[in-house]
Design a protein around this motif. Sequence first.
Motif, PDB file in Angstrom:
ATOM      1  N   THR A 133       0.823  -1.218   0.000  1.00 27.45           N
ATOM      2  CA  THR A 133       0.000   0.000   0.000  1.00 27.45           C
ATOM      3  C   THR A 133       0.853   1.262   0.000  1.00 27.45           C
ATOM      4  O   THR A 133       0.394   2.315  -0.442  1.00 27.45           O
ATOM      5  N   ALA A 134       2.087   1.169   0.482  1.00 22.86           N
ATOM      6  CA  ALA A 134       2.951   2.354   0.520  1.00 22.86           C
ATOM      7  C   ALA A 134       3.494   2.690  -0.866  1.00 22.86           C
ATOM      8  O   ALA A 134       3.621   3.860  -1.228  1.00 22.86           O
ATOM      9  N   THR A 135       3.803   1.654  -1.649  1.00 23.09           N
ATOM     10  CA  THR A 135       4.402   1.881  -2.973  1.00 23.09           C
ATOM     11  C   THR A 135       3.443   1.613  -4.120  1.00 23.09           C
ATOM     12  O   THR A 135       3.714   1.996  -5.257  1.00 23.09           O
ATOM     13  N   GLY A 136       2.325   0.927  -3.843  1.00 21.63           N
ATOM     14  CA  GLY A 136       1.384   0.592  -4.911  1.00 21.63           C
ATOM     15  C   GLY A 136       1.932  -0.423  -5.895  1.00 21.63           C
ATOM     16  O   GLY A 136       1.561  -0.419  -7.062  1.00 21.63           O
ATOM     17  N   SER A 137       2.802  -1.297  -5.436  1.00 21.10           N
ATOM     18  CA  SER A 137       3.426  -2.270  -6.335  1.00 21.10           C
ATOM     19  C   SER A 137       3.529  -3.629  -5.658  1.00 21.10           C
ATOM     20  O   SER A 137       3.395  -3.753  -4.440  1.00 21.10           O
ATOM     21  N   ALA A 138       3.758  -4.644  -6.480  1.00 22.33           N
ATOM     22  CA  ALA A 138       3.941  -6.007  -5.994  1.00 22.33           C
ATOM     23  C   ALA A 138       5.357  -6.454  -6.319  1.00 22.33           C
ATOM     24  O   ALA A 138       5.894  -6.133  -7.387  1.00 22.33           O
ATOM     25  N   ASN A 139       5.974  -7.177  -5.410  1.00 22.66           N
ATOM     26  CA  ASN A 139       7.347  -7.645  -5.608  1.00 22.66           C
ATOM     27  C   ASN A 139       7.383  -8.844  -6.552  1.00 22.66           C
ATOM     28  O   ASN A 139       6.539  -9.739  -6.473  1.00 22.66           O
ATOM     29  N   VAL A 140       8.370  -8.840  -7.428  1.00 20.37           N
ATOM     30  CA  VAL A 140       8.555  -9.903  -8.404  1.00 20.37           C
ATOM     31  C   VAL A 140       9.969 -10.457  -8.229  1.00 20.37           C
ATOM     32  O   VAL A 140      10.908  -9.700  -7.969  1.00 20.37           O
ATOM     33  N   ARG A 141      10.103 -11.775  -8.364  1.00 23.00           N
ATOM     34  CA  ARG A 141      11.419 -12.401  -8.201  1.00 23.00           C
ATOM     35  C   ARG A 141      11.796 -13.185  -9.449  1.00 23.00           C
ATOM     36  O   ARG A 141      11.036 -14.030  -9.919  1.00 23.00           O
ATOM     37  N   ALA A 142      12.965 -12.851  -9.989  1.00 21.92           N
ATOM     38  CA  ALA A 142      13.522 -13.598 -11.114  1.00 21.92           C
ATOM     39  C   ALA A 142      14.777 -14.321 -10.631  1.00 21.92           C
ATOM     40  O   ALA A 142      15.548 -13.787  -9.829  1.00 21.92           O
ATOM     41  N   THR A 143      14.972 -15.540 -11.119  1.00 20.87           N
ATOM     42  CA  THR A 143      16.111 -16.362 -10.705  1.00 20.87           C
ATOM     43  C   THR A 143      17.094 -16.505 -11.861  1.00 20.87           C
ATOM     44  O   THR A 143      16.692 -16.794 -12.991  1.00 20.87           O
ATOM     45  N   PHE A 144      18.379 -16.288 -11.554  1.00 19.35           N
ATOM     46  CA  PHE A 144      19.435 -16.406 -12.554  1.00 19.35           C
ATOM     47  C   PHE A 144      20.488 -17.397 -12.065  1.00 19.35           C
ATOM     48  O   PHE A 144      20.897 -17.347 -10.896  1.00 19.35           O
ATOM     49  N   PRO A 145      20.970 -18.286 -12.925  1.00 18.18           N
ATOM     50  CA  PRO A 145      22.090 -19.158 -12.538  1.00 18.18           C
ATOM     51  C   PRO A 145      23.370 -18.340 -12.409  1.00 18.18           C
ATOM     52  O   PRO A 145      23.583 -17.383 -13.158  1.00 18.18           O
ATOM     53  N   ASN A 146      24.206 -18.742 -11.457  1.00 19.72           N
ATOM     54  CA  ASN A 146      25.431 -17.991 -11.200  1.00 19.72           C
ATOM     55  C   ASN A 146      26.582 -18.960 -10.920  1.00 19.72           C
ATOM     56  O   ASN A 146      27.190 -18.939  -9.844  1.00 19.72           O
TER      57      ASN A 146
END
Length: 386
Positions: free
Chosen positions: A268-281
Amino acid sequence: MKHSIQLLLLLPAVLILSSCGGGAPQKGGAPGDQVKEFKVLELQPRVAVLNTDYPASVQGQENIEIRPRVDGYVEKIYVDEGSVVKKGQLLFKINAPQYEQEVRTATASIKSAEAEVSSANMAVNKVKPLVEKDIVSKYELESAQYTYQAKVAALAQAKAALSNARTNLGYTSVTSPVNGVVGAIPFRLGSLVSGNNAEPLTTVSSIGNVYAYFAFNEKLLLNFSKEGEGSSLAQKLAKLPEVSLLLSDGTLYELKGRIQTITGQINTATGSANVRATFPNPKGLIRSGASATVRIPNEIKEGLLIPQSATYELQDKRFAVVVDKDGKTRGVAITVLQNTAGNFYVIQDGLKAGDRIVLEGVATLKDGTPIKATAASAESVYADLK
């Protein structure tokens, strides 16, 4: 006198003629009335991939705080900050002599309990033949057997105490629970540590895979939920294309990643939803805590693309300038695909295939302005388009 007046009246006309070179007026009128030349582009559907960039923060797949499970002094530190460690590798040695004493005490208790078990067993064996010969009552045998069982239980308890003492003693050797990279080490040799310390001994980040966290605003999340392929969130995520990672120095990371999760709740503070992407390292190039940019490709199969420089904003609306068959300009309100990055907009409404648009200086052109339209090469306009 009369001739002087006539001469004075003719003088302005002579001056005007002399200023014009004494000849007839030039064709085309004043310079301000000349028709200016503008480059125009005829819009046609194109196939392209537009990239959308999102600022991201990178975290290791596992960021594990290493905390002591016993109280004591730091006796040895076997690694340095930034060291690459393997699972089970020794990190710290904590000096806690009380746990060594507990092991010795428990070991002695076991020996004493074993002796008592043997004594009780002998008592049972001694009473049993006497009972069989009716020399003593069965009560004596049952009493000896109960004593034997109590001693066996005491032996088991002593063995459990030894196991606990050895476990506590094992906690004085702190090992890494995963393969990873050692973080900051705030404690030094001789520091008193316990499980109640605010700071951990260190942090081990597992970076075989890394997570890039970024945000979708509410509108993007709603569009994804409506237009994404699949009936469930998992299916929609599986249908998304592979994403790229731009490192902090602007270079493109060589391996692709995938978006795996989107939080179900909007902040509610930012009006956004967190998204997670995974990368091999696999090479450990990306470290936990780094900043990066996640780039999501958007494939446009049959779209009208217009350079952003060929548009302008007015009263919260975006406009383009089209040229009609008579060579006159007309401003047209357009709707573009939201959050398209790069140098181009994807037209959703306002323009159609075959329209000719002015490419530069559009904000200065008024409706009905005649221009000299010079066709621009589509290849040159879309040269930066991948």
